[in-house]
Design an enzyme around this catalytic site. Structure first.
Site, PDB file in Angstrom:
ATOM      1  N   GLY A 163       0.797  -1.222   0.000  1.00  0.00           N
ATOM      2  CA  GLY A 163       0.000   0.000   0.000  1.00  0.00           C
ATOM      3  C   GLY A 163       0.828   1.269   0.000  1.00  0.00           C
ATOM      4  O   GLY A 163       0.366   2.317   0.453  1.00  0.00           O
ATOM      5  N   GLU A 199      16.672  -0.150  -3.199  1.00  0.00           N
ATOM      6  CA  GLU A 199      16.726  -0.379  -4.646  1.00  0.00           C
ATOM      7  C   GLU A 199      17.142   0.916  -5.307  1.00  0.00           C
ATOM      8  O   GLU A 199      16.864   1.996  -4.769  1.00  0.00           O
ATOM      9  CB  GLU A 199      15.315  -0.711  -5.183  1.00  0.00           C
ATOM     10  CG  GLU A 199      14.963  -2.163  -5.168  1.00  0.00           C
ATOM     11  CD  GLU A 199      13.562  -2.436  -5.709  1.00  0.00           C
ATOM     12  OE1 GLU A 199      12.884  -1.514  -6.198  1.00  0.00           O
ATOM     13  OE2 GLU A 199      13.148  -3.592  -5.628  1.00  0.00           O
ATOM     14  N   TYR A 201      16.551   4.002  -7.337  1.00  0.00           N
ATOM     15  CA  TYR A 201      15.310   4.691  -7.683  1.00  0.00           C
ATOM     16  C   TYR A 201      15.375   5.049  -9.159  1.00  0.00           C
ATOM     17  O   TYR A 201      16.252   5.809  -9.584  1.00  0.00           O
ATOM     18  CB  TYR A 201      15.138   5.947  -6.829  1.00  0.00           C
ATOM     19  CG  TYR A 201      13.921   6.745  -7.203  1.00  0.00           C
ATOM     20  CD1 TYR A 201      12.651   6.230  -6.977  1.00  0.00           C
ATOM     21  CD2 TYR A 201      14.021   8.007  -7.783  1.00  0.00           C
ATOM     22  CE1 TYR A 201      11.517   6.934  -7.330  1.00  0.00           C
ATOM     23  CE2 TYR A 201      12.894   8.731  -8.136  1.00  0.00           C
ATOM     24  CZ  TYR A 201      11.647   8.186  -7.917  1.00  0.00           C
ATOM     25  OH  TYR A 201      10.526   8.885  -8.262  1.00  0.00           O
ATOM     26  N   ARG A 292      -3.019 -12.031  -4.085  1.00  0.00           N
ATOM     27  CA  ARG A 292      -4.442 -11.811  -3.785  1.00  0.00           C
ATOM     28  C   ARG A 292      -5.108 -11.261  -5.032  1.00  0.00           C
ATOM     29  O   ARG A 292      -4.435 -10.934  -6.000  1.00  0.00           O
ATOM     30  CB  ARG A 292      -4.578 -10.769  -2.664  1.00  0.00           C
ATOM     31  CG  ARG A 292      -3.854  -9.476  -3.012  1.00  0.00           C
ATOM     32  CD  ARG A 292      -4.016  -8.415  -1.930  1.00  0.00           C
ATOM     33  NE  ARG A 292      -2.964  -7.420  -1.985  1.00  0.00           N
ATOM     34  CZ  ARG A 292      -2.987  -6.319  -2.715  1.00  0.00           C
ATOM     35  NH1 ARG A 292      -4.019  -6.074  -3.493  1.00  0.00           N
ATOM     36  NH2 ARG A 292      -1.981  -5.460  -2.692  1.00  0.00           N
TER      37      ARG A 292
HETATM   38  P1  ADP Z   1      -3.803  -2.989  -5.290  1.00  0.00           P
HETATM   39  O1  ADP Z   1      -2.577  -3.124  -6.100  1.00  0.00           O
HETATM   40  O2  ADP Z   1      -4.630  -4.202  -5.178  1.00  0.00           O
HETATM   41  O3  ADP Z   1      -4.548  -1.780  -5.596  1.00  0.00           O
HETATM   42  P2  ADP Z   1      -3.121  -1.652  -2.900  1.00  0.00           P
HETATM   43  O4  ADP Z   1      -1.699  -1.625  -2.497  1.00  0.00           O
HETATM   44  O5  ADP Z   1      -3.719  -0.413  -3.386  1.00  0.00           O
HETATM   45  O6  ADP Z   1      -3.220  -2.855  -3.876  1.00  0.00           O
HETATM   46  O7  ADP Z   1      -3.960  -2.220  -1.699  1.00  0.00           O
HETATM   47  C1  ADP Z   1      -5.300  -2.612  -1.787  1.00  0.00           C
HETATM   48  C2  ADP Z   1      -5.918  -2.452  -0.433  1.00  0.00           C
HETATM   49  O8  ADP Z   1      -5.220  -3.225   0.507  1.00  0.00           O
HETATM   50  C3  ADP Z   1      -5.897  -1.041   0.072  1.00  0.00           C
HETATM   51  O9  ADP Z   1      -7.042  -0.875   0.849  1.00  0.00           O
HETATM   52  C4  ADP Z   1      -4.646  -0.999   0.929  1.00  0.00           C
HETATM   53  O10 ADP Z   1      -4.761  -0.030   1.938  1.00  0.00           O
HETATM   54  C5  ADP Z   1      -4.627  -2.388   1.493  1.00  0.00           C
HETATM   55  N1  ADP Z   1      -3.281  -2.933   1.727  1.00  0.00           N
HETATM   56  C6  ADP Z   1      -2.336  -3.205   0.814  1.00  0.00           C
HETATM   57  N2  ADP Z   1      -1.263  -3.775   1.380  1.00  0.00           N
HETATM   58  C7  ADP Z   1      -1.537  -3.880   2.688  1.00  0.00           C
HETATM   59  C8  ADP Z   1      -0.831  -4.407   3.809  1.00  0.00           C
HETATM   60  N3  ADP Z   1       0.357  -4.961   3.697  1.00  0.00           N
HETATM   61  N4  ADP Z   1      -1.417  -4.342   5.010  1.00  0.00           N
HETATM   62  C9  ADP Z   1      -2.656  -3.817   5.135  1.00  0.00           C
HETATM   63  N5  ADP Z   1      -3.368  -3.324   4.123  1.00  0.00           N
HETATM   64  C10 ADP Z   1      -2.832  -3.343   2.912  1.00  0.00           C
HETATM   65  P1  ADP Z   2       4.011  -1.662  -2.381  1.00  0.00           P
HETATM   66  O1  ADP Z   2       4.269  -3.020  -1.803  1.00  0.00           O
HETATM   67  O2  ADP Z   2       3.844  -0.615  -1.361  1.00  0.00           O
HETATM   68  O3  ADP Z   2       2.947  -1.704  -3.434  1.00  0.00           O
HETATM   69  P2  ADP Z   2       5.993  -1.585  -4.541  1.00  0.00           P
HETATM   70  O4  ADP Z   2       7.294  -2.254  -4.407  1.00  0.00           O
HETATM   71  O5  ADP Z   2       4.989  -2.251  -5.397  1.00  0.00           O
HETATM   72  O6  ADP Z   2       5.405  -1.290  -3.093  1.00  0.00           O
HETATM   73  O7  ADP Z   2       6.224  -0.108  -5.081  1.00  0.00           O
HETATM   74  C1  ADP Z   2       5.175   0.848  -5.079  1.00  0.00           C
HETATM   75  C2  ADP Z   2       5.374   1.854  -6.187  1.00  0.00           C
HETATM   76  O8  ADP Z   2       6.626   2.530  -6.044  1.00  0.00           O
HETATM   77  C3  ADP Z   2       5.431   1.257  -7.589  1.00  0.00           C
HETATM   78  O9  ADP Z   2       4.141   1.107  -8.130  1.00  0.00           O
HETATM   79  C4  ADP Z   2       6.241   2.289  -8.345  1.00  0.00           C
HETATM   80  O10 ADP Z   2       5.427   3.396  -8.702  1.00  0.00           O
HETATM   81  C5  ADP Z   2       7.219   2.764  -7.301  1.00  0.00           C
HETATM   82  N1  ADP Z   2       8.494   2.045  -7.378  1.00  0.00           N
HETATM   83  C6  ADP Z   2       8.793   0.850  -6.839  1.00  0.00           C
HETATM   84  N2  ADP Z   2      10.073   0.502  -7.057  1.00  0.00           N
HETATM   85  C7  ADP Z   2      10.620   1.524  -7.742  1.00  0.00           C
HETATM   86  C8  ADP Z   2      11.943   1.812  -8.235  1.00  0.00           C
HETATM   87  N3  ADP Z   2      12.958   0.968  -8.038  1.00  0.00           N
HETATM   88  N4  ADP Z   2      12.149   2.992  -8.876  1.00  0.00           N
HETATM   89  C9  ADP Z   2      11.138   3.863  -9.047  1.00  0.00           C
HETATM   90  N5  ADP Z   2       9.886   3.676  -8.595  1.00  0.00           N
HETATM   91  C10 ADP Z   2       9.621   2.518  -7.959  1.00  0.00           C
END
Ligand code: ADP
Ligand code: ADP
Ligand code: MG
Length: 443
Positions: A163, A199, A201, A292
């Site tokens: 999130g 990582e 950026y 999920r």
């Molecule tokens: P998606 O890629 O499915 O849109 P999001 O990261 O936006 O995923 O998360 C979807 C929902 O799950 C949101 O309501 C977010 O706040 C919640 N969420 C995502 N990861 C976590 C986590 N690790 N713990 C609790 N809530 C989470």
């Molecule tokens: P989360 O588990 O919170 O969803 P992600 O690893 O999927 O975290 O990263 C969330 C967002 O951050 C990605 O959708 C992208 O926009 C940005 N992001 C992640 N990794 C990188 C990167 N190495 N460089 C630039 N942007 C990144």
């Protein structure tokens, strides 16, 4: 055989799952916190179980109480939706131990995906490209040296994060210690573990992810990609499928990389393999696995014609996938706008309250996944997502036109919503051209 399904969630995803259950002729049982029994998702179900808790959120996070609710109400399976307990290996294990089929990946796979460092190692083993980085979790003392080796700017991420929480961009060494401390604190509060990794950026990326679907007989397919570059604070606002920037060759390579990663995890059920696509070197890099169903799954459903939640339930029932890779055909273009109860002019501040008038859009090529009606109350205790508008058309221009119509027809009075934000976005010339990176709408 699944006959009666406990839907361990609330809001739009609870309604979405109940609909899939009913399409399969199953009974659906809703859960509601005792303070939340008037929530609209309850009225869609065949039955409801109330869960007591000290805090309205806690009811939907109480593993034991939810499993007991499933047993008490005669259910044989549990769908966790997204958020809440959807990525809890303990919940998946607890359900199975109680004789309830968990509709999601096996607990071991959830555990692997939830540890982003371990998931990254699996991706490397599967031959997928990853962003250069620390590899493992870092100790604060060695962080400066590792960041120097990776090269600034560096992105700090929570190993057990999600999130967008726990993510920080580090531009140079001066801000490193303060940023890592605050990220670790945020991660400890949100995920119960402050472990961090680094990582490089990549400043000009698009977020592109691949939907995968696997059964327990060794069949694994991908259903094309979604682009989710329109984000705010690393959280998605608008998603589309297919991604406009990919060539057919790149699309195929990406799909194959996603399948290889999923296979290396022993993946079963629906999942998403996320990548960033660097627009300068035109390469993609694995970032994480979401074990999920995702918020943005409907855009994939619109272009493939596959009901992903129905497939989740069939796979959980032990059935083989209804389709092979060569049956997957992407048709047209789909876009989803996430509508949240937030006041955009006040920095996206949550705007709970009572909806005095609610009118949903309709007509050709428009789908709304929601749960509210006129008179409903949006609670301050839960996620602010109130609806998703999904538009489908023969190409991107047609989908955009339908989305504009949908947002024009959508009337939600009494609370502030992000509908006006999306209306503006859809008229932005850069967005219309498809010329976007993840920083397009970054505040
Ligand atoms: P998606 O890629 O499915 O849109 P999001 O990261 O936006 O995923 O998360 C979807 C929902 O799950 C949101 O309501 C977010 O706040 C919640 N969420 C995502 N990861 C976590 C986590 N690790 N713990 C609790 N809530 C989470
Ligand atoms: P989360 O588990 O919170 O969803 P992600 O690893 O999927 O975290 O990263 C969330 C967002 O951050 C990605 O959708 C992208 O926009 C940005 N992001 C992640 N990794 C990188 C990167 N190495 N460089 C630039 N942007 C990144
Ligand atoms: Mg992510």
């Amino acid at each position: 055989m699944i006959r009666r399904l406990l839907v361990a969630n609330r809001g739009e995803i609870a309604v979405r799952v109940i609909r899939a259950a009913h399409d399969l002729g199953l009974e659906a049982v809703a859960v509601a916190a005792t303070s939340d029994t008037a929530a609209p998702h309850v009225s869609y179900a065949d039955d409801v179980v109330q869960v007591e808790a000290r805090h309205p959120r806690a009811a939907y996070l109480d593993v034991d109480a939810l499993i007991e609710a499933g047993r008490r109400s005669g259910c044989d399976a549990v769908h966790p939706g997204y958020g809440f307990l959807s990525e809890s290996a303990a919940f998946a294990r607890g359900c199975e131990a109680a004789g309830l089929t968990f509709v999601g990946p096996p607990a071991d796979v959830i555990e692997l995906a939830g540890n982003k460092v371990a998931a990254r190692e699996t991706a490397v083993r599967a031959g997928a490209p990853v962003v250069p980085g620390s590899g493992g979790a870092i100790a604060l003392e060695s962080a400066a040296e590792i960041a120097e080796t990776i090269g600034y700017p560096v992105l700090c991420k929570a190993a057990f994060g999600g999130g967008g929480r726990g993510i920080r961009v580090l531009n140079d060494q001066s801000s490193l210690v303060a940023a890592l401390n605050s990220a670790a604190e945020e991660a400890r509060i949100s995920f119960g573990d402050g472990a961090l990794y680094l990582e490089r950026y990549l400043p000009r990326v698009r977020h592109i992810e691949v939907q995968v679907l696997a059964d327990c007989h060794g069949n694994l397919v991908h259903l094309g990609e979604r682009e989710c570059s329109i984000q705010r604070r690393h959280q998605k606002l608008l998603e589309e499928s297919p991604a406009v920037c990919l060539s057919d060759t790149q699309r195929q390579e990406l799909g194959e990389a996603a399948v290889a990663v999923a296979r290396a995890c022993g993946y079963v059920n629906a999942g998403t393999i996320e990548f960033v696509y660097d627009i300068d070197d035109e390469k993609f890099y694995f970032i994480e696995i979401n074990a999920r169903i995702q918020v943005e799954h409907p855009v994939t459903e619109m272009v493939t014609g596959v009901d992903l939640v129905v497939e989740q339930l069939r796979v959980a029932d032990g059935l083989p996938l209804a389709l092979a890779q060569e049956d997957v055909e992407l048709r047209g273009h789909a876009i989803e706008c996430r509508i949240t109860a937030e006041d955009v002019s006040a920095g996206f501040m949550p705007s709970p309250g009572t909806v005095s008038k609610y009118r949903v859009p309709g007509g050709p090529g428009l789908r709304v996944d929601g749960f509210l009606e006129t008179g409903s109350t949006v609670s301050p205790h839960y996620d602010s997502l109130i609806a998703k508008v999904i538009a489908h058309g023969k190409d991107r221009a047609a989908a955009l036109a339908r989305m504009r119509r949908g947002l024009r027809e959508f009337q939600i009075d009494g609370i502030a919503t992000t509908v006006p934000f999306h209306r503006d976005l859809l008229d932005d010339p850069e967005f219309i051209k498809g010329d976007i990176t993840t920083r397009f709408r970054e505040s």
